[in-house]
Write a protein that holds these residues in place. Structure first.
Motif, PDB file in Angstrom:
ATOM      1  N   GLY A 583      28.405 -39.431 -51.347  1.00 16.39           N
ATOM      2  CA  GLY A 583      28.723 -38.703 -50.128  1.00 16.39           C
ATOM      3  C   GLY A 583      27.503 -37.940 -49.646  1.00 16.39           C
ATOM      4  O   GLY A 583      27.000 -37.047 -50.336  1.00 16.39           O
ATOM      5  N   LEU A 584      27.000 -38.294 -48.479  1.00 13.85           N
ATOM      6  CA  LEU A 584      25.795 -37.680 -47.925  1.00 13.85           C
ATOM      7  C   LEU A 584      26.158 -36.804 -46.731  1.00 13.85           C
ATOM      8  O   LEU A 584      27.052 -37.148 -45.947  1.00 13.85           O
ATOM      9  N   GLN A 585      25.472 -35.704 -46.619  1.00 18.07           N
ATOM     10  CA  GLN A 585      25.570 -34.866 -45.423  1.00 18.07           C
ATOM     11  C   GLN A 585      24.227 -34.926 -44.711  1.00 18.07           C
ATOM     12  O   GLN A 585      23.188 -34.630 -45.311  1.00 18.07           O
ATOM     13  N   ILE A 586      24.261 -35.330 -43.464  1.00 18.05           N
ATOM     14  CA  ILE A 586      23.030 -35.487 -42.680  1.00 18.05           C
ATOM     15  C   ILE A 586      23.098 -34.506 -41.507  1.00 18.05           C
ATOM     16  O   ILE A 586      24.084 -34.482 -40.766  1.00 18.05           O
ATOM     17  N   THR A 587      22.061 -33.712 -41.387  1.00 13.57           N
ATOM     18  CA  THR A 587      22.040 -32.683 -40.345  1.00 13.57           C
ATOM     19  C   THR A 587      20.774 -32.798 -39.512  1.00 13.57           C
ATOM     20  O   THR A 587      19.724 -33.240 -39.994  1.00 13.57           O
ATOM     21  N   ARG A 588      20.914 -32.388 -38.286  1.00 17.38           N
ATOM     22  CA  ARG A 588      19.769 -32.230 -37.391  1.00 17.38           C
ATOM     23  C   ARG A 588      19.932 -30.886 -36.707  1.00 17.38           C
ATOM     24  O   ARG A 588      20.898 -30.692 -35.958  1.00 17.38           O
TER      25      ARG A 588
END
Length: 666
Positions: A583-588
């Motif tokens: 499970g990855l969390q990708i933020t910008r």
């Protein structure tokens, strides 16, 4: 405020401008934002609505939903508060910066002697030297103390104005500008354009469970979206170029300008079974790269690529392939049916009770639970398990968890299966006993005979007929009643037998009747159990004892629970091909750096305000007696006690260099 009551000469715009820049408004906004931030920290944000309903109940769920507490930082009222704070602080800076800058630069050489005599800190004395010489020496003393000094006047009337720590005023300016910068950063990461697009109807939150390829364009965000925080689960060997953004009771799909692939996922556990650490080997696939970028990420050690931060957030099953056998509980004489399933997949089954759908929910490779042994607690691994739901044609479902490895309790071996009606309940477990060969064949053979009405009636008639004669009408009637009772027990469980006793027997005799029912059931099924043993080549002529008797008791316990068990089959896990998913969390968050800059400015402003003290000293020199009359006064904005000591030290130095004759002062 009416026209008559409004102060003359002030327009509405001036009054509004003053209100926006007032301290009261700024403090009120800061307190409101602080309270909202505390709530947003305590209450997990952007969770599925079902979690909130289960936690708070339907009434408070609706109340908190109306207040926007499930997505505080994206709610309109929070963004509005940030906007007002930004405007208020900006107006405050605009109004007060010129005065602060002037105060930092002005030495106030025109101060009147009368005003200096009113200062709390002042001293006077007569010096032996002429005024010009006294002024020069005083200027040198103040300069040595770190003061900037300005001089006014010539001849007999001289004024020295000294200032130190004027940069403390810069602290007020920096702290206010820092709030403006932080608000701007918060609004950037609050993604106001996204909120406006949703409010205008150009963007719609999707609530259906759809494959990404079928999500409508109105629910898909392009790579030009400047700020977001989303998550995606990637199984080993697969890749994704999107993340899901949780929005209230639905989601949006955010496209990425590159692909993220998962090569391998690893996890370590504590002895208690809790995850100790987990990490992912990921690959960035981008046309702009000469070759794929390979990195290992773990908790608190993200990969930042092109302004996108990729965090290790969780783990789950990635679609493990499972091999199972379905043992029919309604027609146990049939051979078990092979079932191939995949986690998050569905399998259709046809049973004597109608069509059933198996929805495979999860697979766990390890199940570690505490076990009490000899007064001590140790942790035991119960092996792999599969969690699934069995849904009938009407849409009703029960959830099950079945363990692959048999468990041993007091020397007896069982297959363990749990059932519950909702996630809020604990699993209720049934223990299927295993025979000497480690299989379910003996239990299923006994189950087959227990459901065979002809066999059950014959066994009941044989027992009744030994006393009444098998050909008598009374024996036939009693045998039929016993057969119905055994069938009730075999199909509906012990609870149905208890209900039968409650409905047909007076309350004072129910316990006695229930014991009688159980004895009859045990007797009939015991006779059938002997047939099972004979079929296996056993010789139980002398009665059933030892392990065979223990097995019979365990089998009756299992049969008594099959009614509430609810499933027409027992699903046995026999093999698996385990697939992990990360499970990855990708933020910008381009506003993050802006917020960091604001925080640095805020810390600098606080430092200037608390550790740089603005101090002023004036020296008035005039002819007096045989030399000059000296008047020294000072003021400090903070730490008056410390400045009192500093002021006394300055005056002492001035006296020593001017050869003072006498002195007065406070």
């Amino acid at each position: 405020m009416s026209e008559d009551s409004r102060p003359k000469g002030r327009s509405r715009s001036a009054i509004l401008f003053e209100f926006l820049g007032s301290m009261n408004l700024a403090i009120t906004l800061l307190v409101a934002i602080a309270i909202a931030s505390v709530i947003g920290t305590v209450l997990q944000q952007n969770q599925p609505y079902t979690n909130y309903i289960f936690k708070f109940g339907p009434f408070w769920f609706e109340v908190f939903k109306a207040l926007g507490l499930y997505d505080i930082y994206g709610s309109p009222w929070f963004i509005l508060l940030l906007g007002f704070l930004l405007v208020s602080t900006s107006v405050c800076v605009w109004r007060h910066t010129p005065a602060m800058v002037r105060d930092m630069r002005q030495f106030r050489l025109d101060v009147q002697e009368k005003s200096l005599r009113a200062f709390h800190l002042r001293q006077e004395w007569e010096a032996a030297a002429p005024p010009d010489e006294v002024a020069g020496k005083a200027e040198r003393v103040l300069s040595l103390q770190g003061y900037r000094v300005r001089r006014k006047g010539e001849g007999s009337q001289l004024t020295l104005a000294a200032m130190k720590g004027a940069s403390s005023r810069l602290g007020y300016l920096l702290s206010h500008v820092a709030i403006v910068v932080i608000c701007i950063g918060g609004l950037i990461d609050g993604n106001l354009p996204l909120q406006l697009a949703e409010w205008s109807g150009k963007l719609k939150v999707e609530t259906r469970d759809l494959p990404v390829s079928e999500v409508p364009p109105a629910s898909v965000l392009g790579v030009d979206n400047s700020s977001f925080r989303g998550s995606v689960t990637i199984p080993e060997g697969q890749q994704a170029d999107f993340v899901f953004l949780g929005v209230r009771d639905g989601y949006l799909v955010q496209r990425l300008p590159f692909k993220v692939a998962l090569d391998d996922f690893r996890i370590e556990h504590y002895a208690s079974g809790q995850p100790k650490s987990f990490e992912s080997d990921i690959v960035i696939l981008d046309d702009e790269l000469d070759e794929p970028l390979r990195r290992t990420i773990r908790v608190n050690h993200p990969l930042v690529y092109k302004g996108y931060a990729i965090y290790q957030a969780s783990f789950s099953d990635g679609g493990s392939r499972l091999t199972m056998k379905a043992w029919s509980l309604d027609a146990p004489e049939l051979a078990p049916v092979p079932v191939d399933g995949v986690v998050n997949g569905r399998v259709q089954m046809v049973t004597p009770r109608g069509a059933r759908t198996i929805e495979v929910g999860d697979f766990k490779l390890y199940n570690i639970f505490p076990v009490e042994e000899g007064g001590a607690t140790r942790h035991h691994n119960y092996g792999p398990s599969v969690t699934f739901k069995v849904r009938d044609e009407g849409g009703q479902a029960l959830e099950y968890v079945n363990y692959m490895v048999p468990v041993t309790l007091d020397g007896r071996v069982f297959y363990l299966s749990g059932v519950r009606t909702s996630p809020s309940e604990d699993f209720r477990y049934i223990h299927f006993p295993l025979d000497a060969k480690g299989g379910l064949e003996r239990f299923m053979r006994l189950r087959t005979l227990a459901l065979d009405e002809r066999k059950v009636r014959a066994a009941a008639l044989a027992q009744v007929g030994s006393n009444l004669g098998e050909a008598s009408a009374q024996a036939e009637s009693i045998a039929n009643s016993i057969a119905r009772l055994v069938r009730m027990f075999s199909t509906e469980g012990i609870e149905a037998v208890v209900r039968q006793a409650e409905q047909s027997v007076a309350p004072e005799k129910q316990t006695e009747a229930l014991e009688s029912y159980i004895q009859v059931i045990q007797s009939v099924l015991g006779a059938l159990y002997i047939e099972v043993l004979v079929e296996e080549g056993r010789q139980p002529e002398q009665g059933v004892d030892g392990q065979d008797a223990t097995f019979f008791d365990d089998a009756l316990n299992a049969i008594s629970l099959l009614g509430p068990y609810g499933s027409p089959f027992y699903l046995q896990l026999t093999d698996y091909d385990h697939v992990e998913a990360s499970g990855l969390q990708i933020t910008r968050s381009p506003g993050k750096d802006v917020v960091y800059l604001g925080c640095v400015m805020l810390m600098a402003g606080i430092f200037f305000m608390f550790y740089m003290h603005h101090r002023r000293v004036w020296v008035k020199v005039a002819p007096g007696g045989e030399g000059a009359a000296v008047l020294v006064a000072g003021t400090g904005h903070r730490d008056r006690q410390d400045f009192s000591e500093e002021f006394a030290k300055i005056c002492s130095g001035l006296r020593s260099v001017t050869n003072s004759k006498s002195s007065t002062g406070d």
